[in-house]
Scaffold this motif. Structure first.
Motif, PDB file in Angstrom:
ATOM      1  N   VAL A  29     -12.249  -5.521   1.590  1.00 27.46           N
ATOM      2  CA  VAL A  29     -10.809  -5.622   1.864  1.00 27.46           C
ATOM      3  C   VAL A  29     -10.022  -4.911   0.772  1.00 27.46           C
ATOM      4  CG1 VAL A  29      -8.857  -7.217   2.012  1.00 27.46           C
ATOM      5  CG2 VAL A  29     -10.984  -7.717   3.251  1.00 27.46           C
ATOM      6  N   LEU A  79      -7.414  -1.749   1.326  1.00 22.68           N
ATOM      7  CA  LEU A  79      -6.011  -1.761   0.895  1.00 22.68           C
ATOM      8  C   LEU A  79      -5.711  -0.561  -0.002  1.00 22.68           C
ATOM      9  CD1 LEU A  79      -5.530  -5.564   0.141  1.00 22.68           C
ATOM     10  CD2 LEU A  79      -4.450  -4.248   1.984  1.00 22.68           C
ATOM     11  N   GLU A  80      -6.654  -0.244  -0.882  1.00 27.27           N
ATOM     12  CA  GLU A  80      -6.462   0.913  -1.761  1.00 27.27           C
ATOM     13  C   GLU A  80      -6.516   2.210  -0.961  1.00 27.27           C
ATOM     14  OE1 GLU A  80      -8.163   2.647  -6.001  1.00 27.27           O
ATOM     15  OE2 GLU A  80      -9.127   0.900  -5.081  1.00 27.27           O
ATOM     16  N   ALA A 113      -3.297   2.744   0.867  1.00 25.05           N
ATOM     17  CA  ALA A 113      -2.255   3.184  -0.067  1.00 25.05           C
ATOM     18  C   ALA A 113      -2.412   4.664  -0.397  1.00 25.05           C
ATOM     19  CB  ALA A 113      -2.301   2.337  -1.333  1.00 25.05           C
ATOM     20  N   LEU A 127      -8.871  -8.562   6.254  1.00 26.99           N
ATOM     21  CA  LEU A 127      -7.761  -7.669   5.933  1.00 26.99           C
ATOM     22  C   LEU A 127      -6.484  -8.119   6.644  1.00 26.99           C
ATOM     23  CD1 LEU A 127      -6.645  -5.076   4.661  1.00 26.99           C
ATOM     24  CD2 LEU A 127      -7.567  -3.801   6.615  1.00 26.99           C
ATOM     25  N   VAL A 140      -2.720  -9.058   4.905  1.00 33.81           N
ATOM     26  CA  VAL A 140      -1.472  -8.301   5.171  1.00 33.81           C
ATOM     27  C   VAL A 140      -1.088  -8.389   6.641  1.00 33.81           C
ATOM     28  CG1 VAL A 140      -1.655  -6.727   3.205  1.00 33.81           C
ATOM     29  CG2 VAL A 140      -2.839  -6.168   5.347  1.00 33.81           C
ATOM     30  N   ARG A 152       1.569  -6.129   8.282  1.00 30.78           N
ATOM     31  CA  ARG A 152       1.314  -4.705   8.439  1.00 30.78           C
ATOM     32  C   ARG A 152       0.422  -4.388   9.637  1.00 30.78           C
ATOM     33  NH1 ARG A 152      -0.716  -2.578   2.726  1.00 30.78           N
ATOM     34  NH2 ARG A 152      -0.796  -0.636   3.947  1.00 30.78           N
TER      35      ARG A 152
END
Length: 275
Positions: free
Chosen positions: A75, A79-80, A83, A105, A109, A112
């Motif tokens: 996860v 996320l990275e 980004a 995930l 978030v 999102r």
């Protein structure tokens, strides 16, 4: 393309323009599992991001034992990655272990996530509570806990036992080949050791959070010899957002390869419902 993250470098297939769809594979696959869906989604006006998760395929295999492959690590990688690719909101699709990671995930978030599609593997609580038939089908998950023993059993006689497990996999040979590299099989198995220890698989008193309040599609295929239909159907009881269940006839566990057009149509119709 190769994307360098803080802990690992991942192989990532990213293509198309439009709303983003993040596609997550499971054991023992890589991002090529989604090649049919990538073409269909790109043609329909979606941007697809399909990473090969840490420990699989050509992505990095960090040292550190099973904890380096805990679902939470995956996860964090995702996320990275999102980004780095400047992705805000996205549709989320997971198959097999990718389904479990997708659920994690989405829980982190939820604001999102436009939609969450779970292929083959439903909510862990629903899988755990699906009865004796599911426990019988999940026998290999316990075997995979035994480091060294599981690797020897799977790789013996030119991966004869793994070949039997992957008998219905259209890409069995290309999936097995990367597992010949030193440490590759252990890295792929470590997600089971970190994420599904026996107490999680069979500990009925262990609380499991419900799915986040996002639209959820559950898809099960009639030829899946690892998961029961009940395990996916009962996932709806764990959904806090809109729930839709679909079954794909005439496909095995790797339904996106066996019946790609059927899977493409289901995903596209669900994305349209939750644009």
């Amino acid at each position: 393309m190769r994307v360098q993250l803080s802990e690992v470098s991942l192989e990532v297939e990213a293509s198309g323009e439009g709303p983003v769809v993040l596609l997550l594979h499971g054991f023992p696959d890589d991002h090529t599992l989604w090649r049919h869906q990538v073409r269909a989604l790109n043609a329909a006006g979606f941007r697809t991001v399909a990473p090969t998760l840490r420990g699989f395929g050509a992505s990095d295999r960090p040292e550190g034992g099973p904890e380096a492959y805990h679902p939470a690590k995956h996860v964090g990688d995702l996320l990275e990655l999102l980004a780095r690719l400047d992705v805000d909101r996205f549709h989320l699709v997971g198959h097999d272990w990718g389904s479990g990671i997708a659920q994690g995930l989405a829980s982190v978030v939820p604001d999102r996530v436009r939609s969450l599609s779970l292929l083959s593997v439903g909510h862990i609580g629903a899988v755990r509570d699906a009865g004796w038939e599911q426990k019988q089908l999940s026998w290999y998950m316990l075997l995979f806990q035994f480091a060294g023993l599981a690797e020897d059993w799977l790789a013996r006689d030119d991966f004869a036992q793994l070949r039997e497990m992957l008998a219905e996999h259209p890409d069995a040979e290309s999936v097995i080949e990367p597992l010949r590299a030193p440490g590759a099989l252990t890295a792929a198995l470590n997600i089971y050791r970190a994420g599904l220890p026996p107490e999680v698989q069979f500990g009925t008193d262990l609380p499991v959070p419900s799915l986040p309040a996002v639209p959820v599609l559950g898809v099960w295929s009639t030829g899946d010899r690892f998961l029961t239909e009940r395990s996916m159907e009962r996932t709806g009881e764990r959904a806090r957002g809109p729930w839709r269940y679909e079954r794909v006839e005439g496909a095995g566990h790797w339904l996106q390869l066996d019946r790609p057009e059927a899977v493409d149509d289901l995903l596209l119709s669900f994305f349209k419902e939750h644009a």
